[in-house]
Write an enzyme that holds these catalytic residues in place. Structure first.
Site, PDB file in Angstrom:
ATOM      1  N   ASN A 177      -6.076  -2.770   1.908  1.00  0.00           N
ATOM      2  CA  ASN A 177      -6.020  -4.213   2.093  1.00  0.00           C
ATOM      3  C   ASN A 177      -7.442  -4.756   2.100  1.00  0.00           C
ATOM      4  O   ASN A 177      -8.365  -4.093   2.566  1.00  0.00           O
ATOM      5  CB  ASN A 177      -5.348  -4.564   3.422  1.00  0.00           C
ATOM      6  CG  ASN A 177      -3.845  -4.442   3.371  1.00  0.00           C
ATOM      7  OD1 ASN A 177      -3.239  -4.440   2.313  1.00  0.00           O
ATOM      8  ND2 ASN A 177      -3.237  -4.333   4.544  1.00  0.00           N
ATOM      9  N   ARG A 206       0.826  -1.214   0.000  1.00  0.00           N
ATOM     10  CA  ARG A 206       0.000   0.000   0.000  1.00  0.00           C
ATOM     11  C   ARG A 206       0.856   1.258   0.000  1.00  0.00           C
ATOM     12  O   ARG A 206       0.617   2.184  -0.785  1.00  0.00           O
ATOM     13  CB  ARG A 206      -0.963   0.008   1.193  1.00  0.00           C
ATOM     14  CG  ARG A 206      -2.044  -1.046   1.088  1.00  0.00           C
ATOM     15  CD  ARG A 206      -2.917  -1.078   2.323  1.00  0.00           C
ATOM     16  NE  ARG A 206      -2.095  -1.309   3.503  1.00  0.00           N
ATOM     17  CZ  ARG A 206      -2.432  -0.992   4.731  1.00  0.00           C
ATOM     18  NH1 ARG A 206      -3.578  -0.407   4.985  1.00  0.00           N
ATOM     19  NH2 ARG A 206      -1.640  -1.265   5.745  1.00  0.00           N
TER      20      ARG A 206
END
Length: 112
Positions: free
Chosen positions: A45, A27
């Protein structure tokens, strides 16, 4: 943009990346890569271990981010990348971005 120049085409995609993509900095690296490419969007996520993202901006830059997602950061092991084009009919409004505002963010809670 100078008068007479066409606006570059834009593109919006939703991407789902599977494999070993959580716990490896995917990320954060996605935010950095998207910022480098001048894109807006989010990354999160997912409960099933995947990473989902939506990116919007210049078509060539979005394509470059999708290619990057195919390998991700150094410790990721990408198994698959699924891309869905997002087509929206919206009224375009120019909204100024506040100084220092992030154009690409990490979303919490796994919501696409």
């Amino acid at each position: 943009m100078a008068a007479g120049q066409a606006t570059p085409p834009t593109r919006r995609v939703r991407v789902r990346v599977t494999g070993r993509v959580q716990g490896v900095g995917f990320r954060v690296a996605t935010v950095e890569e998207a910022a480098r490419l001048g894109l807006a969007g989010w990354v999160a996520n997912q409960p099933d271990g995947a990473v989902a993202l939506e990116a919007h901006g210049a078509a060539a830059a979005v394509s470059a981010l999708v290619v990057w997602c195919g390998h991700g950061p150094p410790h990721a092991e990408v198994a698959a990348v699924e891309v869905v084009e997002v087509v929206e009919v919206v009224e375009v409004v120019d909204l100024p971005v506040a100084a220092g505002a992030a154009g690409f963010v990490i979303r919490r809670g796994g919501r696409p």
